[in-house]
Design a protein around this motif. Structure first.
Motif, PDB file in Angstrom:
ATOM      1  N   ARG A 151      41.914  72.704 106.220  1.00 34.55           N
ATOM      2  CA  ARG A 151      41.185  71.673 105.476  1.00 34.55           C
ATOM      3  C   ARG A 151      39.845  71.354 106.129  1.00 34.55           C
ATOM      4  O   ARG A 151      38.835  71.142 105.444  1.00 34.55           O
ATOM      5  N   PHE A 152      39.825  71.334 107.448  1.00 33.60           N
ATOM      6  CA  PHE A 152      38.583  71.071 108.183  1.00 33.60           C
ATOM      7  C   PHE A 152      37.722  72.325 108.320  1.00 33.60           C
ATOM      8  O   PHE A 152      36.603  72.258 108.815  1.00 33.60           O
ATOM      9  N   LYS A 153      38.301  73.493 107.938  1.00 28.24           N
ATOM     10  CA  LYS A 153      37.623  74.780 108.043  1.00 28.24           C
ATOM     11  C   LYS A 153      37.222  75.083 109.489  1.00 28.24           C
ATOM     12  O   LYS A 153      36.085  75.480 109.782  1.00 28.24           O
ATOM     13  N   VAL A 154      38.193  74.895 110.392  1.00 24.46           N
ATOM     14  CA  VAL A 154      37.986  75.214 111.793  1.00 24.46           C
ATOM     15  C   VAL A 154      39.087  76.162 112.253  1.00 24.46           C
ATOM     16  O   VAL A 154      40.115  76.302 111.581  1.00 24.46           O
ATOM     17  N   THR A 155      38.877  76.799 113.398  1.00 25.23           N
ATOM     18  CA  THR A 155      39.848  77.754 113.923  1.00 25.23           C
ATOM     19  C   THR A 155      40.205  77.407 115.365  1.00 25.23           C
ATOM     20  O   THR A 155      39.462  76.693 116.054  1.00 25.23           O
ATOM     21  N   LYS A 156      41.332  77.943 115.805  1.00 19.01           N
ATOM     22  CA  LYS A 156      41.791  77.717 117.175  1.00 19.01           C
ATOM     23  C   LYS A 156      40.735  78.177 118.171  1.00 19.01           C
ATOM     24  O   LYS A 156      40.202  79.273 118.076  1.00 19.01           O
ATOM     25  N   GLY A 157      40.404  77.304 119.121  1.00 20.94           N
ATOM     26  CA  GLY A 157      39.416  77.626 120.137  1.00 20.94           C
ATOM     27  C   GLY A 157      37.987  77.313 119.743  1.00 20.94           C
ATOM     28  O   GLY A 157      37.078  77.400 120.584  1.00 20.94           O
ATOM     29  N   GLU A 158      37.762  76.952 118.477  1.00 20.94           N
ATOM     30  CA  GLU A 158      36.402  76.625 118.040  1.00 20.94           C
ATOM     31  C   GLU A 158      35.921  75.351 118.727  1.00 20.94           C
ATOM     32  O   GLU A 158      36.696  74.432 118.994  1.00 20.94           O
ATOM     33  N   ILE A 159      34.614  75.312 119.010  1.00 22.64           N
ATOM     34  CA  ILE A 159      34.002  74.138 119.623  1.00 22.64           C
ATOM     35  C   ILE A 159      33.254  73.350 118.561  1.00 22.64           C
ATOM     36  O   ILE A 159      32.428  73.901 117.828  1.00 22.64           O
TER      37      ILE A 159
END
Length: 213
Positions: A151-159
């Protein structure tokens, strides 16, 4: 629907997007320790089971009734909370201000990344353990479910950056995303950072993707 019900429905509609679309709950985390089985045995006796005192926001995580002292050659902190359940490796998390008080240079690391970190002495009454590694200042991070990550359009490890509005509003940079369906979506910062932004119970932060700035 009554006038009052209509008013409540309208208010909910107005605030719901702000709460659900791009913000996360932000919590301050004080100094604490995670212990492995060998360290628990050494500090409390072989086979000792830590006593759950309070559930935390992350599923399965809890504060224990037991407290210990952490000490360096320069200073110490008493009554430090132990978090359960037990870990594969012991780890102590403090703030940068705590590190200065202890007279130690402590790196900022993600939880579990303890290779090459300094050690600390753990004390429970007459029992003590010298940890050779495991002392960190925790990197600010967001625990996030897989559904919320999509939903936030983020991935694991993203800053990412996180904007917190309050009486001392600021934007935190270098916030790492940690993704697992074992998590509850929450941002964790230490007390130095919480004081810097005037954090209050229930405070929320707006997640800003760095690529969109």
């Amino acid at each position: 629907m009554t006038n009052i019900e209509q008013l409540v429905d309208e208010i909910v509609k107005r605030i719901q997007p702000e709460i659900t679309t791009n913000t996360v709950l932000v919590e301050g985390s004080g100094r604490h320790v995670h212990l492995d089985r060998a360290t628990i045995d050494a500090l409390f006796g072989e086979g000792y089971q830590l006593t759950k005192a309070k559930d935390l926001s992350q599923p399965g995580q809890y504060a224990c009734k037991e407290r210990i002292t952490i000490a360096s050659g320069k200073n110490s902190f008493q009554n430090v909370v132990i978090l359960g359940p037990e870990r594969q490796a012991s780890q102590v998390e403090i703030s940068a201000t705590d590190a200065t008080t202890l007279g130690l240079r402590v790196p900022v690391r993600e939880s579990g990344d303890i290779a090459g970190t300094p050690g600390i002495v753990l004390i429970n009454g007459e029992r003590s353990v010298i940890l050779k590694t495991g002392l960190i200042v925790a990197k600010r991070h967001i625990h996030m479910t897989e559904e919320d990550a999509r939903r936030f359009k983020v991935t694991k490890g993203e800053i990412v950056q996180v904007k917190i509005d309050g009486y001392r509003p600021l934007i935190f940079d270098d916030v790492v995303i940690r993704v697992s369906d074992k998590f509850a979506t929450t941002m964790h910062i230490d007390y130095d950072e919480a004081n810097a932004c005037g954090l209050k119970p229930g405070s929320r932060g707006e997640v800003l993707k760095k690529s969109g700035l």
